[in-house]
Design an enzyme around this catalytic site. Sequence first.
Site, PDB file in Angstrom:
ATOM      1  N   PHE A 246       0.814  -1.220   0.000  1.00  0.00           N
ATOM      2  CA  PHE A 246       0.000   0.000   0.000  1.00  0.00           C
ATOM      3  C   PHE A 246       0.844   1.266   0.000  1.00  0.00           C
ATOM      4  CE2 PHE A 246      -2.512  -3.337   2.208  1.00  0.00           C
ATOM      5  CZ  PHE A 246      -3.452  -3.527   1.213  1.00  0.00           C
ATOM      6  N   GLU A 250       7.357   1.035  -0.287  1.00  0.00           N
ATOM      7  CA  GLU A 250       8.040   1.582  -1.459  1.00  0.00           C
ATOM      8  C   GLU A 250       9.428   2.061  -1.029  1.00  0.00           C
ATOM      9  OE1 GLU A 250       5.879   4.415  -3.864  1.00  0.00           O
ATOM     10  OE2 GLU A 250       7.717   5.145  -4.804  1.00  0.00           O
ATOM     11  N   ARG A 328       2.513  15.253  -6.255  1.00  0.00           N
ATOM     12  CA  ARG A 328       1.271  14.636  -6.735  1.00  0.00           C
ATOM     13  C   ARG A 328       0.052  15.326  -6.122  1.00  0.00           C
ATOM     14  NH1 ARG A 328      -0.607  10.222  -9.763  1.00  0.00           N
ATOM     15  NH2 ARG A 328       1.379   9.208 -10.159  1.00  0.00           N
ATOM     16  N   ARG A 360      -1.202   4.608  -0.931  1.00  0.00           N
ATOM     17  CA  ARG A 360      -2.205   4.534  -2.003  1.00  0.00           C
ATOM     18  C   ARG A 360      -2.815   5.901  -2.339  1.00  0.00           C
ATOM     19  NH1 ARG A 360      -6.190  -0.687  -1.782  1.00  0.00           N
ATOM     20  NH2 ARG A 360      -6.311  -1.067  -4.005  1.00  0.00           N
ATOM     21  N   THR A 458       5.151  10.387 -11.385  1.00  0.00           N
ATOM     22  CA  THR A 458       5.231  11.807 -11.738  1.00  0.00           C
ATOM     23  C   THR A 458       6.660  12.181 -12.135  1.00  0.00           C
ATOM     24  OG1 THR A 458       5.549  12.298  -9.400  1.00  0.00           O
ATOM     25  CG2 THR A 458       3.310  12.469 -10.264  1.00  0.00           C
ATOM     26  N   ALA A 527       2.751   3.600  -8.036  1.00  0.00           N
ATOM     27  CA  ALA A 527       2.115   4.541  -8.962  1.00  0.00           C
ATOM     28  C   ALA A 527       1.048   3.863  -9.833  1.00  0.00           C
ATOM     29  CB  ALA A 527       3.167   5.239  -9.827  1.00  0.00           C
ATOM     30  N   GLU A 730      -4.647   2.493  -7.391  1.00  0.00           N
ATOM     31  CA  GLU A 730      -4.884   3.597  -6.464  1.00  0.00           C
ATOM     32  C   GLU A 730      -6.179   4.382  -6.692  1.00  0.00           C
ATOM     33  OE1 GLU A 730      -0.869   4.947  -7.615  1.00  0.00           O
ATOM     34  OE2 GLU A 730      -0.724   5.652  -5.557  1.00  0.00           O
TER      35      GLU A 730
HETATM   36  N1  MTE Z   1      -3.705  -4.076  -3.465  1.00  0.00           N
HETATM   37  C1  MTE Z   1      -3.305  -4.989  -2.548  1.00  0.00           C
HETATM   38  N2  MTE Z   1      -4.057  -6.097  -2.371  1.00  0.00           N
HETATM   39  N3  MTE Z   1      -2.186  -4.808  -1.792  1.00  0.00           N
HETATM   40  C2  MTE Z   1      -1.415  -3.676  -1.923  1.00  0.00           C
HETATM   41  O1  MTE Z   1      -0.402  -3.524  -1.233  1.00  0.00           O
HETATM   42  N4  MTE Z   1      -1.107  -1.522  -3.076  1.00  0.00           N
HETATM   43  C3  MTE Z   1      -1.769  -0.431  -3.788  1.00  0.00           C
HETATM   44  C4  MTE Z   1      -2.548  -0.966  -4.978  1.00  0.00           C
HETATM   45  N5  MTE Z   1      -3.369  -2.080  -4.603  1.00  0.00           N
HETATM   46  C5  MTE Z   1      -1.807  -2.686  -2.895  1.00  0.00           C
HETATM   47  C6  MTE Z   1      -2.964  -2.956  -3.663  1.00  0.00           C
HETATM   48  C7  MTE Z   1      -0.856   0.593  -4.254  1.00  0.00           C
HETATM   49  S1  MTE Z   1      -0.377   1.821  -3.201  1.00  0.00           S
HETATM   50  C8  MTE Z   1      -0.405   0.621  -5.533  1.00  0.00           C
HETATM   51  S2  MTE Z   1       0.598   1.867  -6.085  1.00  0.00           S
HETATM   52  C9  MTE Z   1      -0.745  -0.430  -6.491  1.00  0.00           C
HETATM   53  O2  MTE Z   1      -1.600  -1.417  -5.948  1.00  0.00           O
HETATM   54  C10 MTE Z   1       0.539  -1.100  -6.961  1.00  0.00           C
HETATM   55  O3  MTE Z   1       0.301  -2.131  -7.845  1.00  0.00           O
HETATM   56  P1  MTE Z   1      -0.050  -1.875  -9.398  1.00  0.00           P
HETATM   57  O4  MTE Z   1       0.927  -0.860  -9.875  1.00  0.00           O
HETATM   58  O5  MTE Z   1       0.130  -3.197  -9.984  1.00  0.00           O
HETATM   59  O6  MTE Z   1      -1.447  -1.367  -9.441  1.00  0.00           O
HETATM   60  N1  HPA Z   2       3.704   7.439  -7.412  1.00  0.00           N
HETATM   61  C1  HPA Z   2       4.148   6.491  -6.590  1.00  0.00           C
HETATM   62  N2  HPA Z   2       5.391   6.368  -6.242  1.00  0.00           N
HETATM   63  C2  HPA Z   2       6.255   7.247  -6.711  1.00  0.00           C
HETATM   64  C3  HPA Z   2       5.868   8.270  -7.567  1.00  0.00           C
HETATM   65  C4  HPA Z   2       4.520   8.371  -7.941  1.00  0.00           C
HETATM   66  O1  HPA Z   2       4.097   9.237  -8.698  1.00  0.00           O
HETATM   67  N3  HPA Z   2       6.959   8.996  -7.855  1.00  0.00           N
HETATM   68  C5  HPA Z   2       7.971   8.424  -7.172  1.00  0.00           C
HETATM   69  N4  HPA Z   2       7.567   7.377  -6.483  1.00  0.00           N
HETATM   70 MO1  MOS Z   3       1.528   3.102  -4.285  1.00  0.00          MO
HETATM   71  S1  MOS Z   3       1.290   4.612  -2.897  1.00  0.00           S
HETATM   72  O1  MOS Z   3       2.247   4.178  -5.476  1.00  0.00           O
HETATM   73  O2  MOS Z   3       2.824   2.227  -3.640  1.00  0.00           O
END
Ligand code: MTE
Ligand code: HPA
Ligand code: MOS
Length: 777
Positions: A246, A250, A328, A360, A458, A527, A730
């Site tokens: 979430f 990161e 952002r 998120r 971004t 992201a 997100e």
């Molecule tokens: N969904 C689950 N089940 N667990 C997670 O940790 N992280 C969220 C979202 N959905 C998350 C989640 C966040 S903060 C992001 S940025 C995106 O998933 C990352 O994965 P994606 O880029 O494949 O969408």
């Molecule tokens: N989203 C999520 N993580 C990031 C970003 C963003 O835009 N830029 C740097 N880390």
């Molecule tokens: Mo999601 S806050 O960009 O890990």
Amino acid sequence: MHKNKSYNILDAKLDAEYTALKKSIKNRDSYTHVRGESLYVDDVNIRQGTFHAVVFDSPKAHGKIKHIDYSKAEALEGVERILTYKDIPGKNQIGGIIPDEPLFAENEVHFCGMPIALIIAETEFIAREARRLITIDIEDLPVIITAKDAKEKGSFINEPRTFNLGDSEKAFENCEYIFEGETFSNGQEHLYIEAQGAYAEPLENGNIKITSSTQGPTAVQKTTALVLGIAMHKIEVDVTRLGGGFGGKEDQATPWAVMAALATYHLNQSVKLVLNRHDDLRMTGKRHPYESSYKIGLSKDLKILAYQVEFLQNSGAAADLSPAIAERTLFHATNSYYVPNVTTKVLSCKTNLPPNTAFRGFGGPQGMFVIESAIARAADSIGVSARTIQEANLLDENDTFSYGQVAKQVEAKNSWNSAKSLFEIESLDQEVEDFNKNNSVFKKGMAFMPICFGISFTNTPMNHARALVHIYLDGSVGISTAAVEMGQGVNTKIIQIAAQVFSIPLESIKIESTNTTRVANTSPSAASSTADLNGKATLKACNILLERLKKVASKYHKVNPDQVSLKDGFVYVDHEKSQVEWQHLISMAMIERVALTENAHYATPEIHFDKSKEKGHPFAYHVYGTSIITTTVDCMRGTYEFDSAKIVHDYGKSMSKGIDLGQVEGALIQGIGWMTMEEISYNEDGKLLSNALSTYKIPDLFSVPKHVETVPLETDGHVLAILKSKAVGEPPLMYGIGAYFAIQNAIKAFNPNYNMKFHAPMTPEKVLMGLYEKKPD
Ligand code: MTE
Ligand code: HPA
Ligand code: MOS
């Protein structure tokens, strides 16, 4: 309306075929999850002799370290070593964007929970016992808890950022209505089920392998190398999956991995460091609290002509990802509305809280809460519904965002109008009205929440990925990418892509762990871009392999390669099924000495951003949608329930409907939790009070709206989205913002004297106060 661009021939080719995949598909991990067989860091088979580590952290939020006495702890039987900053062979530095964060405190501490030392012992229990025996003498320094206080004292992380469109000062002169106000949105604990942790093992020649629960394996590798003062190639980072990230993993998965590696470096033994929940809650940063002030101006016909806002971001004691998150916030300050004159400013305020971090939405939700508050305030004062103002200002095709990007394939009005008609808004309105007329103790409230969320990091240079695809001798396939599976289903999506290109069963494809020696120099999985970036790289690699295989088949069948296709595990010639099976084709390729491995690179085209002008085209595309949330408030108690959340969401052309629906529902609840009940609380000494699940309430089954209905908006998708299936991780979190305003509308229905406040979360205590307050004279 939208044409495929030339760079996207691979997608265009697939476009006609991919319909087969647009069905509901189970997450690849569901089987092992349900059986409790999925592996996490804590499940790693540890080597004999492995040590266990526990972090000794600061009991004070700010002060000078006068003296630390480790002698009793060191003397405890089973304690192997205690490491401090003095034991760091390289740099005592873990800051990713700004080098302002030591791994271990040296002479000062800057937040409660700041790591000071690592206790390494035979068992975790002994290490914890030892921790209790350490005494520390700290001379107190002034503590800053709030962003406002930091601003007053001139305590900042970096220079402020400002975005500007039109001339907001001048535009206020032409406004019929002008309102000013302040808002607050609190932080949010990630509460990933798997706490932070890592396991480090010594390999030969001083090489170290780290198994980490991180969204950013390269960040772990890079920082470990820096702290140990050794080359990156000596560090291998491996990730099987996360029990949730979430955003909390990161950047903030890094220190624990570095500490474990540091211990391995010194002891030449495996070291395991997994935080328990208490340590995790206390030591890690959360979503940033924001204190903001706005000024909004509207014309007589309720068009928002001007908007000014200053965001005070509570960054905590070090930068972490705060500058990117602040950015952002500015990108999303006007949500899905077109405002011709905008001035936004964000200040990253340095306080004595743990460094706050990605969560998120990455600052977007905090920005969107403010304009929604400004609209609600304006509506209340003018005497119209917020919905009227929202609807009058929705973004249109070719409108310009404050950062210069021109909006294309806009679905703001489409999703809004679809929600109104699909969910029969007139009868919903009637229901609420009738209920409120007939009930004095219970009141209902409803609110719309449109969303618009930009997809891409971004920071443009981060938008790239690679995929390494092996076809093995027996026809099975193994894929490595930078994608980290954290529950969002990205592995399943990547399997689907390969299965589609090769036309083989999903079961023939395996996703390998995410590993820095197989796929290097990666951006974190974040992201919402993981599937787009890594999926596109996978698509590219698979297509190159496919072309190679077609050549092999064409030679065998003595035809041209373009007469050959692969379907359902067989070679087809001129659309006629041949005798040659997939496996046979792979054997032929081996005999022909054709490479069955491909490594492809993808970098998002088109995007750019000029920070000196604060203008550009940072996002590949935007995701849109509209939610309608209805609540019933118990006006005796101040408690509330959510009757329904009705959502029209722009998935583009969803490639994994079940997974994407899960993302929307999960994000919605997480957003509702942030806005209504999750209350992070620090005392004035900077101690976390909400330090357990007994004092930090997250949504449970009873907090979930009784009806959640999500209707996909039929859209073209976008060529920069993987198989036109838009990013979904997100954006839906921000649907939850509607919960705040729905409750507020219910309070208004009960108490005509209610003075609107924009101070999230809207806890039952605040609801109760609002229900019985009198408007100040
Ligand atoms: N969904 C689950 N089940 N667990 C997670 O940790 N992280 C969220 C979202 N959905 C998350 C989640 C966040 S903060 C992001 S940025 C995106 O998933 C990352 O994965 P994606 O880029 O494949 O969408
Ligand atoms: N989203 C999520 N993580 C990031 C970003 C963003 O835009 N830029 C740097 N880390
Ligand atoms: Mo999601 S806050 O960009 O890990």
